[in-house]
Write an enzyme that holds these catalytic residues in place. Structure first.
Site, PDB file in Angstrom:
ATOM      1  CG  ASP A  13      43.620  35.946  37.282  1.00 52.45           C
ATOM      2  OD1 ASP A  13      43.391  37.085  36.860  1.00 52.45           O
ATOM      3  OD2 ASP A  13      43.407  34.904  36.631  1.00 52.45           O
ATOM      4  CD  GLU A  14      49.836  37.203  39.577  1.00 58.49           C
ATOM      5  OE1 GLU A  14      49.053  38.102  39.211  1.00 58.49           O
ATOM      6  OE2 GLU A  14      50.648  36.650  38.813  1.00 58.49           O
ATOM      7  CE  LYS A  16      47.843  41.529  37.727  1.00 59.25           C
ATOM      8  NZ  LYS A  16      47.527  40.098  37.859  1.00 59.25           N
ATOM      9  CE  LYS A  18      43.152  42.821  49.909  1.00 59.56           C
ATOM     10  NZ  LYS A  18      42.633  41.998  50.976  1.00 59.56           N
ATOM     11  CB  ALA A  39      43.788  43.060  32.861  1.00 52.74           C
ATOM     12  N   GLY A  40      41.518  41.352  34.357  1.00 51.00           N
ATOM     13  CA  GLY A  40      40.321  41.511  35.187  1.00 51.00           C
ATOM     14  C   GLY A  40      40.797  41.702  36.609  1.00 51.00           C
ATOM     15  CG  HIS A  41      43.430  44.172  37.568  1.00 47.87           C
ATOM     16  ND1 HIS A  41      44.438  45.067  37.405  1.00 47.87           N
ATOM     17  CD2 HIS A  41      43.831  43.043  36.907  1.00 47.87           C
ATOM     18  CE1 HIS A  41      45.404  44.527  36.666  1.00 47.87           C
ATOM     19  NE2 HIS A  41      45.051  43.296  36.347  1.00 47.87           N
ATOM     20  NE  ARG A 143      57.550  48.108  11.058  1.00 47.80           N
ATOM     21  CZ  ARG A 143      58.636  47.841  10.351  1.00 47.80           C
ATOM     22  NH1 ARG A 143      59.616  48.687  10.325  1.00 47.80           N
ATOM     23  NH2 ARG A 143      58.733  46.711   9.679  1.00 47.80           N
ATOM     24  CD  GLN A 223      47.727  40.784  30.856  1.00 49.95           C
ATOM     25  OE1 GLN A 223      48.487  41.661  30.508  1.00 49.95           O
ATOM     26  NE2 GLN A 223      46.432  40.996  30.936  1.00 49.95           N
ATOM     27  CB  THR A 300      37.100  34.274  30.329  1.00 53.26           C
ATOM     28  OG1 THR A 300      37.988  33.635  31.261  1.00 53.26           O
ATOM     29  CG2 THR A 300      37.904  35.136  29.376  1.00 53.26           C
TER      30      THR A 300
HETATM   31  P1  GDP Z   1      44.205  40.435  39.631  1.00 54.14           P
HETATM   32  O1  GDP Z   1      43.919  40.161  38.201  1.00 54.14           O
HETATM   33  O2  GDP Z   1      45.630  40.177  39.992  1.00 54.14           O
HETATM   34  O3  GDP Z   1      43.762  41.802  40.074  1.00 54.14           O
HETATM   35  O4  GDP Z   1      43.349  39.382  40.464  1.00 54.14           O
HETATM   36  P2  GDP Z   1      41.813  38.939  40.179  1.00 54.14           P
HETATM   37  O5  GDP Z   1      40.914  40.021  40.631  1.00 54.14           O
HETATM   38  O6  GDP Z   1      41.656  38.444  38.794  1.00 54.14           O
HETATM   39  O7  GDP Z   1      41.729  37.650  41.080  1.00 54.14           O
HETATM   40  C1  GDP Z   1      41.934  37.692  42.445  1.00 54.14           C
HETATM   41  C2  GDP Z   1      40.675  37.151  43.130  1.00 54.14           C
HETATM   42  O8  GDP Z   1      40.967  36.864  44.480  1.00 54.14           O
HETATM   43  C3  GDP Z   1      39.537  38.168  43.180  1.00 54.14           C
HETATM   44  O9  GDP Z   1      38.320  37.477  43.155  1.00 54.14           O
HETATM   45  C4  GDP Z   1      39.739  38.851  44.521  1.00 54.14           C
HETATM   46  O10 GDP Z   1      38.538  39.390  45.050  1.00 54.14           O
HETATM   47  C5  GDP Z   1      40.232  37.693  45.360  1.00 54.14           C
HETATM   48  N1  GDP Z   1      41.180  38.035  46.430  1.00 54.14           N
HETATM   49  C6  GDP Z   1      42.183  38.941  46.427  1.00 54.14           C
HETATM   50  N2  GDP Z   1      42.906  38.860  47.574  1.00 54.14           N
HETATM   51  C7  GDP Z   1      42.336  37.874  48.300  1.00 54.14           C
HETATM   52  C8  GDP Z   1      42.641  37.284  49.561  1.00 54.14           C
HETATM   53  O11 GDP Z   1      43.598  37.636  50.245  1.00 54.14           O
HETATM   54  N3  GDP Z   1      41.833  36.275  49.971  1.00 54.14           N
HETATM   55  C9  GDP Z   1      40.776  35.818  49.244  1.00 54.14           C
HETATM   56  N4  GDP Z   1      40.054  34.818  49.730  1.00 54.14           N
HETATM   57  N5  GDP Z   1      40.477  36.343  48.051  1.00 54.14           N
HETATM   58  C10 GDP Z   1      41.240  37.349  47.582  1.00 54.14           C
HETATM   59  P1  IMO Z   2      45.080  39.757  35.043  1.00 55.28           P
HETATM   60  O1  IMO Z   2      45.596  41.149  34.810  1.00 55.28           O
HETATM   61  C1  IMO Z   2      45.234  35.529  34.020  1.00 55.28           C
HETATM   62  C2  IMO Z   2      46.123  34.511  29.864  1.00 55.28           C
HETATM   63  C3  IMO Z   2      45.004  33.864  29.075  1.00 55.28           C
HETATM   64  C4  IMO Z   2      45.826  33.014  28.104  1.00 55.28           C
HETATM   65  C5  IMO Z   2      47.035  33.897  27.819  1.00 55.28           C
HETATM   66  C6  IMO Z   2      46.905  34.727  26.552  1.00 55.28           C
HETATM   67  O2  IMO Z   2      43.652  39.702  35.455  1.00 55.28           O
HETATM   68  O3  IMO Z   2      46.004  39.007  35.942  1.00 55.28           O
HETATM   69  P2  IMO Z   2      45.476  36.824  25.796  1.00 55.28           P
HETATM   70  O4  IMO Z   2      44.034  37.175  25.994  1.00 55.28           O
HETATM   71  O5  IMO Z   2      46.412  37.799  26.412  1.00 55.28           O
HETATM   72  O6  IMO Z   2      45.792  36.516  24.366  1.00 55.28           O
HETATM   73  O7  IMO Z   2      45.683  35.434  26.577  1.00 55.28           O
HETATM   74  O8  IMO Z   2      47.154  34.779  28.931  1.00 55.28           O
HETATM   75  N1  IMO Z   2      45.761  35.804  30.498  1.00 55.28           N
HETATM   76  C7  IMO Z   2      45.522  35.960  31.799  1.00 55.28           C
HETATM   77  N2  IMO Z   2      45.474  35.043  32.800  1.00 55.28           N
HETATM   78  N3  IMO Z   2      45.064  36.833  34.302  1.00 55.28           N
HETATM   79  C8  IMO Z   2      45.133  37.763  33.323  1.00 55.28           C
HETATM   80  O9  IMO Z   2      45.122  39.086  33.574  1.00 55.28           O
HETATM   81  C9  IMO Z   2      45.333  37.331  31.998  1.00 55.28           C
HETATM   82  N4  IMO Z   2      45.432  37.955  30.794  1.00 55.28           N
HETATM   83  C10 IMO Z   2      45.703  37.009  29.895  1.00 55.28           C
HETATM   84  O10 IMO Z   2      44.174  33.082  29.887  1.00 55.28           O
HETATM   85  O11 IMO Z   2      46.276  31.860  28.755  1.00 55.28           O
HETATM   86 MG    MG Z   3      42.606  39.001  37.024  1.00 52.30          MG
END
Ligand code: GDP
Ligand code: IMO
Ligand code: MG
Length: 429
Positions: A13-14, A16, A18, A39-41, A143, A223, A300
């Protein structure tokens, strides 16, 4: 020409999605190489928000090829839902979305097993997203798995039934959990029709031909490196290699095709699910970070655990990935925090170290912090590096010096446009 990689350096959730969406126009292809609908991007532009789980984050950019690689695990139900959202948004995907025949399929019983296994673990649960990721990768390495290409096989039903039966035998050993298998199976079977209509490729040939043709490719990680199956905080990890090495096995490319590795870190740190998180804040500052950063899972909806940026942790993942550039996201979330803190060392007993201990899950690690003055102003309108307050620039310079990698991108808001390129021309491979 080659492959540049974008991946997360923390626990996911860094931001990515975006950053990939922002950089995508500079490439011909965006390719996911591991993970699945765990994943949730999130992408935000033109006042709209989209969350992608399986589809690469280049899908909203015209003419760009988006490839779901062989290292990804695919749930046809989630994929269908994502595609429906694209259709509603008027996005043409049919000619631009490609799926690797060798990608493994998540069956309903994989999700059932995930739920049963987590439930049986009680307090020791991983905090999985329950998307069936672990059981599907287990069947891959064991496998036993089914691959996307198998859906065209005349004996697909037989293969499915065999695997399902195996799962039911396993499930009988777990305490019961709620799972409506009949309904889920009906949805799954129906969703195969759409999957069958997508462009199927032998990913390794497809991508190597693209490279030969001089195409620029961006590999999109899912992740974060601290969730890597080999190097993360095992067993509180996911089931794939989330690090750069995963690009080679997840797409079928040679190591020397990889050029730039862009590591993304938040300006602080979060984690969702169980497992060690040395700089986690259990106080009102942690709560304030969660509120300011809207730190709730994109897949989630779970609240994310929040804490300060952790330099030993980042040094570790920079080392593992061969990071050549850093993108720092969510700097704006720190607007109202003063002082800011960054962990520079860990203390275990009387020992001071910058290394992550093997037994991070078991030992008491005390992060040692350096403090920095905050800027206490809104960064939302900053479009150039020089427009950032001096305190923000000092904080970034400190990170850059400690981490020994240049910061080339700074994100100051969730929208596509809220991103500062430190150098005017991006240093892409
Ligand atoms: P990903 O899984 O790495 O793609 O990240 P997520 O989408 O799960 O989580 C990042 C969250 O931070 C999302 O709600 C984005 O809309 C938000 N976001 C991304 N970059 C920024 C930023 O620079 N500032 C703020 N306030 N929010 C951001
Ligand atoms: P994105 O791509 C944050 C975490 C889960 C759990 C562990 C194992 O959005 O950054 P799993 O469903 O793979 O068996 O879960 O990994 N996890 C994530 N945490 N961002 C994600 O993806 C994640 N995908 C899995 O919360 O701790
Ligand atoms: Mg995410």
């Amino acid at each position: 020409m080659g492959i540049d990689v974008i991946l997360g350096l923390q626990w996911g959730d860094e931001g990515k999605g975006k950053v990939v969406d922002y950089l995508a126009p500079q490439y011909h292809m965006v390719a996911r190489f591991q993970g699945g609908p765990n994943a949730g991007h999130t992408l935000i532009f033109d006042g709209k928000k989209y969350v992608l789980h399986t589809i690469p984050s280049g899908i909203f950019r015209e003419n760009l090829i988006n490839l779901i690689g062989n290292g990804v695990v695919i749930d046809p139900i989630t994929l269908e839902k994502e595609i429906q959202k694209l259709s509603e948004a008027g996005v043409e995907f049919q000619s631009r979305l490609y799926v690797a025949r060798k990608a493994h399929l998540i069956l309903p019983t994989h999700r059932y097993l995930d739920a049963a296994s987590e439930n049986a673990k009680g307090k020791a649960k991983i905090g999985s997203t329950l998307r069936g990721i672990g059981p599907t990768y287990m069947d891959k390495t064991g496998r036993n798995g089914l691959r996307v290409g198998d859906i065209f096989s005349p004996n697909f039903q037989e293969k499915y039934d065999t695997l399902k039966q195996k799962h039911l035998t396993l499930l009988a050993q777990y305490p019961a959990v709620d799972f409506d298998l009949e309904t889920e199976e009906a949805k799954w079977t129906a969703s195969l029709a759409l999957l069958r209509s997508l462009n199927m490729v032998d990913c390794e040939y497809f991508i190597n031909q693209a490279l030969k043709d001089g195409k620029r490719i961006l590999a999109e990680g899912a992740q974060g490196s601290m969730l890597d199956i080999d190097f993360g905080t095992y067993p509180f990890v996911t089931s794939s290699n989330t690090i750069t090495a995963g690009v080679c096995t997840g797409l079928g490319v040679a190591p020397q095709t990889i050029k730039e590795v862009i590591g993304i870190t938040k300006a602080y740190c979060t984690r969702v699910g169980s497992g060690p998180f040395p700089t986690e804040l259990h106080d009102e500052t942690g709560e304030a970070l969660r509120k300011a950063g809207h730190e709730f899972g994109a897949t989630t909806g779970r609240p994310r655990r929040c804490g300060w940026i952790d330099l030993p942790q980042l040094k570790y993942t920079i080392l593992l990935n061969g990071v050549t550039q850093l993108a720092v996201t969510k700097l704006d979330v720190l607007n109202d925090f003063n002082p800011l803190r960054a962990a520079t060392h860990y203390k275990t007993g009387n020992e001071l170290t910058k290394d992550l201990p093997f037994d991070l899950c078991d030992v008491d690690v005390q992060p040692q912090y350096s403090d920095f003055p905050g800027w206490e102003q809104d960064l939302g309108n900053c479009q150039e590096y020089d427009e950032l307050p001096s305190t923000a620039r000092e904080y970034l310079s400190f990170l850059e010096q400690e981490l020994e990698v240049p910061i080339t991108m700074i994100s100051v808001g969730p929208d596509r446009v809220s991103l500062i390129l430190k150098e005017k021309e991006a240093i892409l491979g």
